[in-house]
Design an enzyme around this catalytic site. Structure first.
Site, PDB file in Angstrom:
ATOM      1  N   SER A   4       0.838  -1.204   0.000  1.00 55.30           N
ATOM      2  CA  SER A   4       0.000   0.000   0.000  1.00 55.30           C
ATOM      3  C   SER A   4       0.864   1.241   0.000  1.00 55.30           C
ATOM      4  CB  SER A   4      -0.865  -0.030   1.264  1.00 55.30           C
ATOM      5  OG  SER A   4      -1.508   1.206   1.440  1.00 55.30           O
ATOM      6  N   TYR A  29      -1.570  -1.013  10.745  1.00 58.68           N
ATOM      7  CA  TYR A  29      -1.882  -1.582   9.424  1.00 58.68           C
ATOM      8  C   TYR A  29      -0.725  -1.330   8.453  1.00 58.68           C
ATOM      9  CZ  TYR A  29      -3.630  -1.650   4.644  1.00 58.68           C
ATOM     10  OH  TYR A  29      -3.749  -1.868   3.291  1.00 58.68           O
ATOM     11  N   LYS A  46       2.171  -3.915   6.585  1.00 61.41           N
ATOM     12  CA  LYS A  46       2.514  -3.994   5.148  1.00 61.41           C
ATOM     13  C   LYS A  46       4.019  -3.859   4.963  1.00 61.41           C
ATOM     14  CE  LYS A  46      -1.465  -4.648   3.412  1.00 61.41           C
ATOM     15  NZ  LYS A  46      -1.773  -5.902   2.755  1.00 61.41           N
TER      16      LYS A  46
HETATM   17  P1  NAD Z   1     -10.865  -6.970   1.231  1.00 65.02           P
HETATM   18  O1  NAD Z   1     -11.036  -6.961   2.703  1.00 65.02           O
HETATM   19  O2  NAD Z   1     -12.060  -6.731   0.379  1.00 65.02           O
HETATM   20  O3  NAD Z   1     -10.196  -8.350   0.771  1.00 65.02           O
HETATM   21  C1  NAD Z   1      -9.308  -9.075   1.598  1.00 65.02           C
HETATM   22  C2  NAD Z   1      -9.801 -10.509   1.653  1.00 65.02           C
HETATM   23  O4  NAD Z   1      -8.911 -11.273   2.470  1.00 65.02           O
HETATM   24  C3  NAD Z   1     -11.198 -10.640   2.252  1.00 65.02           C
HETATM   25  O5  NAD Z   1     -12.017 -11.355   1.343  1.00 65.02           O
HETATM   26  C4  NAD Z   1     -10.974 -11.435   3.551  1.00 65.02           C
HETATM   27  O6  NAD Z   1     -12.071 -12.259   3.841  1.00 65.02           O
HETATM   28  C5  NAD Z   1      -9.698 -12.178   3.235  1.00 65.02           C
HETATM   29  N1  NAD Z   1      -8.856 -12.559   4.392  1.00 65.02           N
HETATM   30  C6  NAD Z   1      -8.398 -11.732   5.376  1.00 65.02           C
HETATM   31  N2  NAD Z   1      -7.631 -12.434   6.234  1.00 65.02           N
HETATM   32  C7  NAD Z   1      -7.598 -13.716   5.783  1.00 65.02           C
HETATM   33  C8  NAD Z   1      -6.973 -14.916   6.243  1.00 65.02           C
HETATM   34  N3  NAD Z   1      -6.224 -14.946   7.363  1.00 65.02           N
HETATM   35  N4  NAD Z   1      -7.150 -16.045   5.538  1.00 65.02           N
HETATM   36  C9  NAD Z   1      -7.901 -16.047   4.413  1.00 65.02           C
HETATM   37  N5  NAD Z   1      -8.529 -14.950   3.929  1.00 65.02           N
HETATM   38  C10 NAD Z   1      -8.373 -13.810   4.619  1.00 65.02           C
HETATM   39  O7  NAD Z   1      -9.712  -5.927   0.883  1.00 65.02           O
HETATM   40  P2  NAD Z   1      -9.254  -5.345  -0.518  1.00 65.02           P
HETATM   41  O8  NAD Z   1      -9.643  -3.910  -0.558  1.00 65.02           O
HETATM   42  O9  NAD Z   1      -9.656  -6.242  -1.619  1.00 65.02           O
HETATM   43  O10 NAD Z   1      -7.674  -5.364  -0.308  1.00 65.02           O
HETATM   44  C11 NAD Z   1      -6.882  -6.466  -0.743  1.00 65.02           C
HETATM   45  C12 NAD Z   1      -5.469  -6.255  -0.274  1.00 65.02           C
HETATM   46  O11 NAD Z   1      -4.975  -5.019  -0.767  1.00 65.02           O
HETATM   47  C13 NAD Z   1      -5.329  -6.174   1.247  1.00 65.02           C
HETATM   48  O12 NAD Z   1      -4.141  -6.830   1.631  1.00 65.02           O
HETATM   49  C14 NAD Z   1      -5.219  -4.694   1.527  1.00 65.02           C
HETATM   50  O13 NAD Z   1      -4.491  -4.423   2.698  1.00 65.02           O
HETATM   51  C15 NAD Z   1      -4.481  -4.205   0.285  1.00 65.02           C
HETATM   52  N6  NAD Z   1      -4.741  -2.803  -0.022  1.00 65.02           N
HETATM   53  C16 NAD Z   1      -6.038  -2.375  -0.154  1.00 65.02           C
HETATM   54  C17 NAD Z   1      -6.296  -1.037  -0.410  1.00 65.02           C
HETATM   55  C18 NAD Z   1      -7.719  -0.541  -0.522  1.00 65.02           C
HETATM   56  O14 NAD Z   1      -7.943   0.675  -0.424  1.00 65.02           O
HETATM   57  N7  NAD Z   1      -8.709  -1.364  -0.757  1.00 65.02           N
HETATM   58  C19 NAD Z   1      -5.224  -0.130  -0.548  1.00 65.02           C
HETATM   59  C20 NAD Z   1      -3.915  -0.606  -0.438  1.00 65.02           C
HETATM   60  C21 NAD Z   1      -3.694  -1.961  -0.169  1.00 65.02           C
HETATM   61  C1  UD1 Z   2      -6.918   5.332   3.954  1.00 57.82           C
HETATM   62  C2  UD1 Z   2      -5.943   4.859   4.995  1.00 57.82           C
HETATM   63  C3  UD1 Z   2      -4.757   4.205   4.279  1.00 57.82           C
HETATM   64  C4  UD1 Z   2      -5.244   3.080   3.376  1.00 57.82           C
HETATM   65  C5  UD1 Z   2      -6.256   3.661   2.394  1.00 57.82           C
HETATM   66  C6  UD1 Z   2      -6.823   2.639   1.473  1.00 57.82           C
HETATM   67  C7  UD1 Z   2      -6.222   6.353   6.930  1.00 57.82           C
HETATM   68  C8  UD1 Z   2      -5.579   7.406   7.775  1.00 57.82           C
HETATM   69  N1  UD1 Z   2      -5.525   5.970   5.831  1.00 57.82           N
HETATM   70  O1  UD1 Z   2      -6.243   6.246   3.137  1.00 57.82           O
HETATM   71  O2  UD1 Z   2      -3.833   3.709   5.218  1.00 57.82           O
HETATM   72  O3  UD1 Z   2      -4.158   2.508   2.653  1.00 57.82           O
HETATM   73  O4  UD1 Z   2      -7.322   4.265   3.135  1.00 57.82           O
HETATM   74  O5  UD1 Z   2      -7.739   1.812   2.111  1.00 57.82           O
HETATM   75  O6  UD1 Z   2      -7.292   5.842   7.243  1.00 57.82           O
HETATM   76  N2  UD1 Z   2     -12.431  11.528   3.666  1.00 57.82           N
HETATM   77  C9  UD1 Z   2     -13.464  12.365   4.046  1.00 57.82           C
HETATM   78  N3  UD1 Z   2     -14.594  11.804   4.563  1.00 57.82           N
HETATM   79  C10 UD1 Z   2     -14.749  10.456   4.711  1.00 57.82           C
HETATM   80  C11 UD1 Z   2     -13.698   9.607   4.304  1.00 57.82           C
HETATM   81  C12 UD1 Z   2     -12.545  10.174   3.802  1.00 57.82           C
HETATM   82  O7  UD1 Z   2     -13.348  13.577   3.934  1.00 57.82           O
HETATM   83  O8  UD1 Z   2     -15.808  10.023   5.203  1.00 57.82           O
HETATM   84  C13 UD1 Z   2     -11.212  12.124   3.059  1.00 57.82           C
HETATM   85  C14 UD1 Z   2      -9.934  11.820   3.826  1.00 57.82           C
HETATM   86  O9  UD1 Z   2      -9.688  12.794   4.808  1.00 57.82           O
HETATM   87  C15 UD1 Z   2      -8.896  11.839   2.688  1.00 57.82           C
HETATM   88  C16 UD1 Z   2      -9.688  11.341   1.465  1.00 57.82           C
HETATM   89  O10 UD1 Z   2     -11.064  11.548   1.790  1.00 57.82           O
HETATM   90  O11 UD1 Z   2      -8.483  13.147   2.430  1.00 57.82           O
HETATM   91  C17 UD1 Z   2      -9.472   9.872   1.165  1.00 57.82           C
HETATM   92  O12 UD1 Z   2      -9.725   9.110   2.335  1.00 57.82           O
HETATM   93  P1  UD1 Z   2      -9.741   7.498   2.312  1.00 57.82           P
HETATM   94  O13 UD1 Z   2     -10.600   7.019   1.205  1.00 57.82           O
HETATM   95  O14 UD1 Z   2     -10.058   7.041   3.701  1.00 57.82           O
HETATM   96  O15 UD1 Z   2      -8.245   7.116   1.919  1.00 57.82           O
HETATM   97  P2  UD1 Z   2      -6.845   7.544   2.581  1.00 57.82           P
HETATM   98  O16 UD1 Z   2      -7.025   8.477   3.716  1.00 57.82           O
HETATM   99  O17 UD1 Z   2      -5.948   7.972   1.488  1.00 57.82           O
END
Ligand code: NAD
Ligand code: UD1
Length: 339
Positions: free
Chosen positions: A124, A148, A152
Site C-alpha cells: 500500500s 496496518y 505492510k
Molecule cells: P478486502 O477486505 O475486500 O479483501 C481481503 C480478503 O482477504 C477478504 O475477502 C478477507 O475475507 C480475506 N482474508 C483476510 N484475512 C484472511 C486470512 N487470514 N485467511 C484467508 N482470507 C483472509 O480488501 P481489498 O480492498 O480487496 O484489499 C486487498 C489487499 O490489498 C489487502 O491486503 C489490503 O491491505 C491491500 N490494499 C487495499 C487497499 C484498498 O484501499 N482497498 C489499498 C492498499 C492496499
Molecule cells: C486510507 C488509509 C490508508 C489506506 C487507504 C486505502 C487512513 C488514515 N488511511 O487512506 O492507510 O491505505 O485508506 O484503504 O485511514 N475523507 C473524508 N470523509 C470520509 C472519508 C474520507 O473527507 O468520510 C477524506 C480523507 O480525509 C482523505 C480522502 O477523503 O483526504 C481519502 O480518504 P480514504 O478514502 O479514507 O483514503 P486515505 O485516507 O488515502
C-alpha cells in the site's frame, strides 16, 4: 497458468479474478470470508462464464493450505488476504500483526515446500506515510504511522529477506494508491460490512440514500481547495496491473516494487463533484475537523510500472464514479445476506 489468489473473494481480488479468467488463466481462491461473501465468487463466474476453484480456508491454517497446494498445480500466487482498516489496526494491533504477518508466513512456507516461488503481494501507498515529495516514487522513504501500514512494511521486508535467501523467488511488491470504482457490469464492487471508512464507498452510500451526508475531514490543508488530495485508481486498472506483474515475474524478475497509481491527485470536493455528475444525485456534505493520521496530499509517480510492466492506468475519475454508482445503484444493500 494456475494462479492462487488469497483473499480472492474481496474487493480487489474479485476484480482481479475477472481479469485473469478473461485471459484464460485458471483461478483458485483461498479466502476465510472474514470480510467478504461467497456471492462475489458466484458473480465473478457469472460475468466470465468460467469456473473458480474456491476454498474457504484461513491462511494461518498451514496444513489446510498445504492440502490446497497438493491438490492444485499452482504456478503463481497473488496475495491479497489481510485485514485493512487503519482505525481497527490501532485498536487491535495484535489481530492485525497476527493475521497479516502470520498469514503471509504460513503462505510462504507452504509455497516453499511446494517449490512455488512466484508471488505478487498487495502492499500500500500507506508505507510512505506522509510523503515529503509528491509524486512519490518507489525510492521515497518508508515510514508508515499505524499498525496496518507497519504490517505492510514488515511483510515487504520479510519477502525481501526471503528473496535474498533464495534468489529463485520472484516477488512483486505492489504499492496501491486509492482503489475505487467497480466492474462496469455493476455486478461486483466494494461492499464494506460497516459504515465505510474510505471516501468513495461513503459517497456512494450517501448518493443511494443509505447515509444522510458526508463528513469532509478538514478544509484547511495546504491544497488547492483545502481538502485532502489522493491518487484514486480504478479497480479494473489495478486488476490489470496484477496481470502485468505476473507477466513480469515469468521473466525471472527477482524482487521488484511498483507503485500502482494514476499519478494524478484529486481533492475530496473534486470527487464529490465527479460523483454527483456520474449519479445525478445530490451529495450533501459538511466540513468537520481533520481525521487523525490523515495526510494533506499523496499521489504516485507510477512511471516505473509504465516502463517495466508496460502498464498505465487508463480510466479517469468520471469512469471511476460512474462504475462505482452502477454497482451501488444495482446493489443498494451490497451483496446482502446471499453469500
Ligand atoms: P478486502 O477486505 O475486500 O479483501 C481481503 C480478503 O482477504 C477478504 O475477502 C478477507 O475475507 C480475506 N482474508 C483476510 N484475512 C484472511 C486470512 N487470514 N485467511 C484467508 N482470507 C483472509 O480488501 P481489498 O480492498 O480487496 O484489499 C486487498 C489487499 O490489498 C489487502 O491486503 C489490503 O491491505 C491491500 N490494499 C487495499 C487497499 C484498498 O484501499 N482497498 C489499498 C492498499 C492496499
Ligand atoms: C486510507 C488509509 C490508508 C489506506 C487507504 C486505502 C487512513 C488514515 N488511511 O487512506 O492507510 O491505505 O485508506 O484503504 O485511514 N475523507 C473524508 N470523509 C470520509 C472519508 C474520507 O473527507 O468520510 C477524506 C480523507 O480525509 C482523505 C480522502 O477523503 O483526504 C481519502 O480518504 P480514504 O478514502 O479514507 O483514503 P486515505 O485516507 O488515502
Amino acid at each position: 497458468m494456475n494462479i492462487l489468489l488469497t483473499g480472492g473473494a474481496g474487493y480487489i481480488g474479485s476484480h482481479t479474478c475477472v481479469v485473469l479468467l478473461e485471459k484464460e488463466h485458471h483461478v483458485i481462491v483461498v479466502d476465510n470470508l472474514c470480510n467478504s461473501k461467497f456471492e462475489a465468487i458466484k458473480r465473478v463466474e457469472a460475468i466470465t462464464g468460467k469456473k473458480v476453484i474456491f476454498y474457504q480456508e484461513d491462511l494461518r491454517n498451514t496444513p489446510g493450505m498445504d492440502a490446497i497446494f497438493r491438490n492444485n498445480a499452482i504456478n503463481a500466487v497473488i496475495h491479497f488476504a489481510g485485514l485493512k482498516s487503519v482505525a481497527e489496526s490501532v485498536a487491535r494491533p495484535l489481530d492485525y500483526y497476527g493475521n497479516n504477518i502470520n498469514g503471509t508466513l504460513s503462505l510462504c512456507s507452504v509455497m516453499a515446500a511446494h517449490g512455488v516461488k512466484n508471488l505478487v503481494f498487495s502492499s500500500s501507498a500507506t508505507v510512505y506515510g506522509d510523503p515529503e515529495v509528491v509524486p512519490a516514487d518507489e525510492t521515497a522513504p518508508v515510514r508508515p504511522f499505524n499498525p496496518y501500514g507497519r504490517s505492510k512494511l514488515f511483510i515487504e521486508e520479510i519477502l525481501t529477506d526471503l528473496h535474498h535467501s533464495d534468489l529463485s523467488w520472484n516477488i512483486a511488491l505492489l504499492r496501491y494508491f486509492n482503489p475505487v470504482g467497480a466492474h462496469p457490469s455493476g455486478r461486483i464492487g466494494e461492499d464494506p460490512s460497516d459504515i465505510p471508512n474510505n471516501l468513495m464507498p461513503y459517497i456512494a452510500r450517501v448518493a443511494v440514500g443509505r447515509l444522510s451526508e458526508l463528513n469532509v475531514y478538514g478544509d484547511d490543508y495546504d491544497t488547492p481547495d483545502g481538502t485532502g488530495v489522493r491518487d484514486y485508481i480504478h479497480v479494473m486498472d489495478l486488476a490489470e496491473g496484477h496481470l502485468k506483474a505476473l507477466e513480469k515475474l515469468a521473466t525471472n524478475s527477482g524482487l521488484v516494487t511498483y507503485n500502482l497509481g494514476t499519478g494524478k491527485g484529486f481533492s475530496v470536493l473534486e470527487m464529490v463533484a465527479a460523483f454527483k455528475r456520474a449519479s445525478g444525485k445530490p451529495i450533501p456534505y459538511k466540513i468537520v475537523g481533520r481525521r487523525p493520521g490523515d495526510v494533506a496530499t499523496c499521489y504516485a509517480n507510477p512511471s516505473l510500472a509504465g516502463r517495466e510492466l508496460c502498464w498505465t492506468a487508463r480510466r479517469g475519475i468520471d469512469e471511476m464514479c460512474a462504475d462505482a454508482w452502477q454497482w451501488q445503484s444495482m446493489n443498494p444493500g451490497g451483496y446482502g445476506e446471499t453469500g
